[in-house]
Design a protein around this motif. Structure first.
Motif, PDB file in Angstrom:
ATOM      1  N   PHE A  99       0.849  -1.208   0.000  1.00  0.00           N
ATOM      2  CA  PHE A  99       0.000   0.000   0.000  1.00  0.00           C
ATOM      3  C   PHE A  99       0.876   1.246   0.000  1.00  0.00           C
ATOM      4  N   ALA A 100       0.276   2.358  -0.409  1.00  0.00           N
ATOM      5  CA  ALA A 100       1.013   3.626  -0.471  1.00  0.00           C
ATOM      6  C   ALA A 100       1.537   4.003   0.911  1.00  0.00           C
ATOM      7  N   GLU A 101       2.778   4.465   0.926  1.00  0.00           N
ATOM      8  CA  GLU A 101       3.408   4.828   2.191  1.00  0.00           C
ATOM      9  C   GLU A 101       2.572   5.877   2.927  1.00  0.00           C
ATOM     10  N   ASP A 102       2.471   5.702   4.240  1.00  0.00           N
ATOM     11  CA  ASP A 102       1.733   6.605   5.128  1.00  0.00           C
ATOM     12  C   ASP A 102       0.208   6.482   5.035  1.00  0.00           C
ATOM     13  N   SER A 103      -0.287   5.576   4.174  1.00  0.00           N
ATOM     14  CA  SER A 103      -1.742   5.352   4.145  1.00  0.00           C
ATOM     15  C   SER A 103      -2.127   4.527   5.373  1.00  0.00           C
ATOM     16  N   PRO A 104      -3.427   4.566   5.776  1.00  0.00           N
ATOM     17  CA  PRO A 104      -3.863   3.752   6.916  1.00  0.00           C
ATOM     18  C   PRO A 104      -3.542   2.261   6.730  1.00  0.00           C
ATOM     19  N   ASP A 105      -3.768   1.719   5.536  1.00  0.00           N
ATOM     20  CA  ASP A 105      -3.447   0.295   5.320  1.00  0.00           C
ATOM     21  C   ASP A 105      -1.947   0.051   5.542  1.00  0.00           C
ATOM     22  N   TRP A 106      -1.129   0.942   5.031  1.00  0.00           N
ATOM     23  CA  TRP A 106       0.328   0.812   5.166  1.00  0.00           C
ATOM     24  C   TRP A 106       0.723   0.775   6.636  1.00  0.00           C
ATOM     25  N   ARG A 107       0.041   1.596   7.466  1.00  0.00           N
ATOM     26  CA  ARG A 107       0.387   1.615   8.904  1.00  0.00           C
ATOM     27  C   ARG A 107       0.058   0.281   9.565  1.00  0.00           C
ATOM     28  N   ILE A 108      -1.037  -0.335   9.148  1.00  0.00           N
ATOM     29  CA  ILE A 108      -1.383  -1.643   9.729  1.00  0.00           C
ATOM     30  C   ILE A 108      -0.396  -2.711   9.234  1.00  0.00           C
ATOM     31  N   VAL A 109      -0.034  -2.643   7.965  1.00  0.00           N
ATOM     32  CA  VAL A 109       0.947  -3.606   7.442  1.00  0.00           C
ATOM     33  C   VAL A 109       2.276  -3.458   8.193  1.00  0.00           C
ATOM     34  N   ARG A 110       2.613  -2.221   8.533  1.00  0.00           N
ATOM     35  CA  ARG A 110       3.836  -1.999   9.308  1.00  0.00           C
ATOM     36  C   ARG A 110       3.744  -2.692  10.674  1.00  0.00           C
ATOM     37  N   LEU A 111       2.545  -2.657  11.276  1.00  0.00           N
ATOM     38  CA  LEU A 111       2.345  -3.361  12.557  1.00  0.00           C
ATOM     39  C   LEU A 111       2.511  -4.865  12.399  1.00  0.00           C
ATOM     40  N   ILE A 112       2.033  -5.381  11.261  1.00  0.00           N
ATOM     41  CA  ILE A 112       2.138  -6.823  11.005  1.00  0.00           C
ATOM     42  C   ILE A 112       3.616  -7.231  10.924  1.00  0.00           C
TER      43      ILE A 112
END
Ligand code: COA
Length: 199
Positions: A99-112
């Motif tokens: 997902f695009a950097e800094d998008s909400p989805d990207w933040r969750i993927v970062r948590l994963i």
């Protein structure tokens, strides 16, 4: 009359995933925030159903499952279990450039890919943790209290001496609810609190 509170049943997973998204923006609908509708629940619901289904309870009314409470008595053991057999498959499914950097989805993927772990000083006193979410039609009628009490009884019976949770500071309603239910602030961050109580 309040909702019926009972154990989660296999087959209700998708209903819980939807409730997670519908309450996922500091207590209100997060549907418009996320491109992937399952992502939030893959972090905040899925592993609890897999590793601690005996503690998962739902609130059900005439229109179906409309709320849940999830928890684990031993956060450290749960985090290790997720590292062994929950995160690896998700990391494959959701690479960091999905997902695009800094998008909400990207933040969750970062948590994963980098799941935060509870602080040692919190889990020492409050080893259990929980999540609770009710759709608007169930809110404010005592069902949150009944769901939470059911979970806390189960966590205590499983041997937990205390329980903690994370809550967004934007979610004033939930903070008020937790205080009323005996939780106090144990850690404060810029956008969130860790609250806890003994059992
Ligand atoms: C937060 C939530 C779980 C509370 O459940 P609820 O069913 O609305 O709360 P209840 O009606 O059971 O309230 C239980 C008690 O807390 C009190 N309470 C609820 N909200 C309160 C508030 N904002 N401030 C003070 N007291 C509050 C109630 O007055 C009630 O007190 P009583 O039982 O002693 O009379 C529910 O509203 C919810 O799921 N909201 C959306 C998702 C969410 O924010 N989840 C938490 C994410 S961290």
């Amino acid at each position: 009359m309040g909702a019926t509170i009972r154990r989660y049943r296999e087959g209700e997973r998708q209903a819980l995933y939807e409730i997670c998204l519908l309450t996922g923006d500091s207590g209100v609908d997060a549907t418009a925030l996320y491109r992937d509708p399952d992502l939030l629940a893959e972090v905040y619901v899925g592993p609890y159903l897999r590793f601690a289904p005996e503690h998962a309870h739902v609130g059900v009314d005439d229109d179906g499952v409309a709320g849940y409470v999830l928890g684990v008595p031993d956060t450290v053991a749960f985090e290790a279990e997720c590292e062994r057999s929950w995160w690896p498959a998700l990391r494959e499914r959701y690479p960091t450039d999905r997902f695009a950097e800094d998008s909400p989805d990207w933040r969750i993927v970062r948590l994963i890919h980098n799941p935060p772990t509870a602080s040692p000083e919190v889990v020492e006193r409050y080893p259990a943790h929980l999540h609770i979410d009710l759709l608007p039609r169930l809110q404010g009628r005592g069902d949150g209290r009944r769901l939470l009490t059911t979970l806390l009884d189960g966590l205590a019976a499983a041997g937990a001496t205390g329980v903690h949770l994370g809550v967004s500071l934007l979610n004033e309603r939930a903070v008020g609810f937790y205080r009323r239910m005996g939780f106090g602030e144990v850690q404060a961050y810029t956008h969130s609190l860790v609250m806890a109580r003994t059992l």
